[in-house]
Design an enzyme around this catalytic site. Structure first.
Site, short mmCIF file in Angstrom:
data_model
loop_
_atom_site.label_atom_id
_atom_site.label_comp_id
_atom_site.label_asym_id
_atom_site.label_seq_id
_atom_site.Cartn_x
_atom_site.Cartn_y
_atom_site.Cartn_z
N ARG A 1 22.02 21.71 -22.11
CA ARG A 1 21.35 22.26 -23.31
C ARG A 1 20.33 23.33 -22.95
O ARG A 1 20.17 24.32 -23.64
CB ARG A 1 20.66 21.12 -24.09
CG ARG A 1 21.60 20.41 -25.05
CD ARG A 1 21.04 19.10 -25.49
NE ARG A 1 21.06 18.12 -24.41
CZ ARG A 1 20.31 17.02 -24.39
NH1 ARG A 1 19.46 16.79 -25.36
NH2 ARG A 1 20.41 16.18 -23.39
N ARG B 1 13.29 9.41 -18.59
CA ARG B 1 14.46 10.18 -19.02
C ARG B 1 13.99 11.43 -19.75
O ARG B 1 13.16 11.35 -20.68
CB ARG B 1 15.36 9.36 -19.95
CG ARG B 1 16.61 10.17 -20.36
CD ARG B 1 17.64 9.37 -21.12
NE ARG B 1 18.88 10.15 -21.23
CZ ARG B 1 20.09 9.65 -21.39
NH1 ARG B 1 20.25 8.35 -21.45
NH2 ARG B 1 21.14 10.44 -21.48
N GLU C 1 8.93 -0.04 -17.07
CA GLU C 1 8.38 0.72 -18.20
C GLU C 1 9.29 1.93 -18.40
O GLU C 1 9.68 2.58 -17.43
CB GLU C 1 6.95 1.18 -17.90
CG GLU C 1 5.96 0.05 -17.69
CD GLU C 1 5.80 -0.82 -18.94
OE1 GLU C 1 5.88 -0.28 -20.06
OE2 GLU C 1 5.62 -2.04 -18.78
N HIS D 1 22.33 23.23 -14.14
CA HIS D 1 22.35 22.33 -12.98
C HIS D 1 21.68 22.99 -11.76
O HIS D 1 20.95 22.34 -11.03
CB HIS D 1 23.79 21.92 -12.64
CG HIS D 1 24.47 21.17 -13.75
ND1 HIS D 1 23.87 20.13 -14.42
CD2 HIS D 1 25.70 21.32 -14.33
CE1 HIS D 1 24.71 19.66 -15.35
NE2 HIS D 1 25.81 20.38 -15.32
N SER E 1 27.17 10.27 -13.15
CA SER E 1 27.60 8.94 -13.60
C SER E 1 29.12 8.81 -13.53
O SER E 1 29.83 9.82 -13.46
CB SER E 1 27.15 8.70 -15.05
OG SER E 1 27.92 9.50 -15.92
N THR E 2 29.59 7.58 -13.55
CA THR E 2 31.05 7.35 -13.58
C THR E 2 31.65 8.11 -14.76
O THR E 2 32.72 8.71 -14.66
CB THR E 2 31.32 5.84 -13.75
OG1 THR E 2 30.56 5.14 -12.77
CG2 THR E 2 32.78 5.51 -13.58
N LEU F 1 9.18 8.91 1.86
CA LEU F 1 9.88 8.66 0.60
C LEU F 1 11.36 8.36 0.87
O LEU F 1 12.00 9.04 1.68
CB LEU F 1 9.77 9.90 -0.29
CG LEU F 1 10.59 9.90 -1.57
CD1 LEU F 1 10.00 8.92 -2.59
CD2 LEU F 1 10.64 11.30 -2.19
N ARG G 1 18.12 6.52 -24.41
CA ARG G 1 19.17 5.57 -24.00
C ARG G 1 19.02 5.31 -22.50
O ARG G 1 18.45 6.11 -21.79
CB ARG G 1 20.56 6.23 -24.17
CG ARG G 1 21.15 6.23 -25.53
CD ARG G 1 22.62 6.67 -25.42
NE ARG G 1 22.75 8.06 -24.97
CZ ARG G 1 22.63 9.12 -25.76
NH1 ARG G 1 22.36 8.97 -27.04
NH2 ARG G 1 22.78 10.34 -25.26
N ASP H 1 18.20 14.64 -17.53
CA ASP H 1 19.08 15.03 -18.63
C ASP H 1 18.62 16.35 -19.26
O ASP H 1 17.42 16.66 -19.25
CB ASP H 1 19.10 13.91 -19.69
CG ASP H 1 20.30 14.01 -20.61
OD1 ASP H 1 21.21 14.84 -20.34
OD2 ASP H 1 20.34 13.27 -21.60
#
Ligand code: FPP
Length: 249
Positions: free
Chosen positions: A26, A190, A209, A39, A67-68, A133, A196, A22
């Site tokens: 910004r 995040r 965690e 991005h 995300s949707t 990975l 959130r 995220d």
């Protein structure tokens, strides 16, 4: 500067790390740049974090790439993100092959633009034999969508008489999620200061965690990632038990 990497206990590296990337918009705005530049820069961070995971032995990395709810962004940004996905997948294929990285995706993949879906399918097929990975992209993904689908599939099996209601357990739910073949993440990171979960892996993160950092995704460095791993390793994971039970030999 702290050398977080040397503080990592190699024997307790989480096998699955999930990330909500995220702050791209910004970050760009703060520099007077269009959001898409954030991005672009975010893809560099994806490369760094993927490399960091391979270096310390994380086996699964899930990235919340779209995300949707992101479909509701301005069309220009959605289009730019989709073409970025296509160009990044094309550009990264040699890196995946050279570094033993298997690509997987979760989400409502049929809702992606055709070129994006095709590139994704090709990259997944080309890397399906690799066993280093596993990089999992959550694309057009939301956890409530995934759980609703799982409930429908389970209900159908009950209706068809192939599953008894009393046999529905955690394992049955797990096996009907998009993530059926992956272990649950032990750590969720995040960036950008938002605290959130935003409809991300709600079932799978039950005992993860959670690690939140103010750093914007484009600025998130390998050392920032290692710091999150050290922070995770310093926590006591009790799974509902007491400290004494955890410490008992
Ligand atoms: C969140 O920042 C970021 C996204 C919605 C997109 C992230 C996607 C990438 C970095 C591309 C990934 C590509 C591959 C191939 C994995 P935001 O736009 O919500 O930032 P803001 O909260 O500051 O507006």
């Amino acid at each position: 500067m702290n050398d977080w990497k040397t503080q990592i206990d190699k024997n307790r590296v989480p096998s699955h790390v999930a990330v909500i990337m995220d702050g791209n918009g910004r970050w760009a705005k703060a520099q007077g740049l269009p959001r898409i530049n954030g991005h672009f820069q975010g893809v560099e961070t994806v490369r760094r974090v993927t490399e960091a995971c391979s270096e310390i032995g994380v086996k699964y990395l899930t990235l919340y790439a779209f995300s949707t709810e992101n479909w509701n962004r301005p069309k220009d940004e959605v289009d730019a993100l989709m073409s970025l996905m296509v160009s990044s997948l094309k550009a990264e294929l040699p890196t995946f092959l050279n570094n033993n990285i298997r690509l997987k995706a979760i989400g409502n993949l049929s809702s992606l633009p055709v070129e994006c879906k095709e590139e994704l399918d090709e990259t997944m097929a080309a890397t399906s034999h690799l066993n280093g990975l596993t990089l999992i992209l959550a694309l057009s993904y939301s956890s409530t969508w995934e759980i609703k689908n799982a409930i429908q599939q389970i209900a159908l099996k009950v209706k068809q008489g192939v599953l008894e209601v009393e046999d529905i357990d955690d394992q049955v739910v797990d096996s009907n999620l998009n993530t059926a073949e992956f272990p649950h993440p032990e750590l969720m990171i995040r960036t950008s200061g938002e605290v959130r979960i935003s409809n991300f892996l709600l079932w799978q993160l039950a005992y993860a965690e959670l690690y939140f950092t103010e750093t914007m995704w484009p600025d998130f460095s390998k050392e920032d990632f290692y710091q999150a791993i050290v922070n995770y390793q310093n926590r006591e994971r009790r799974f509902g038990k007491t400290s004494e039970q955890i410490d008992a030999p």
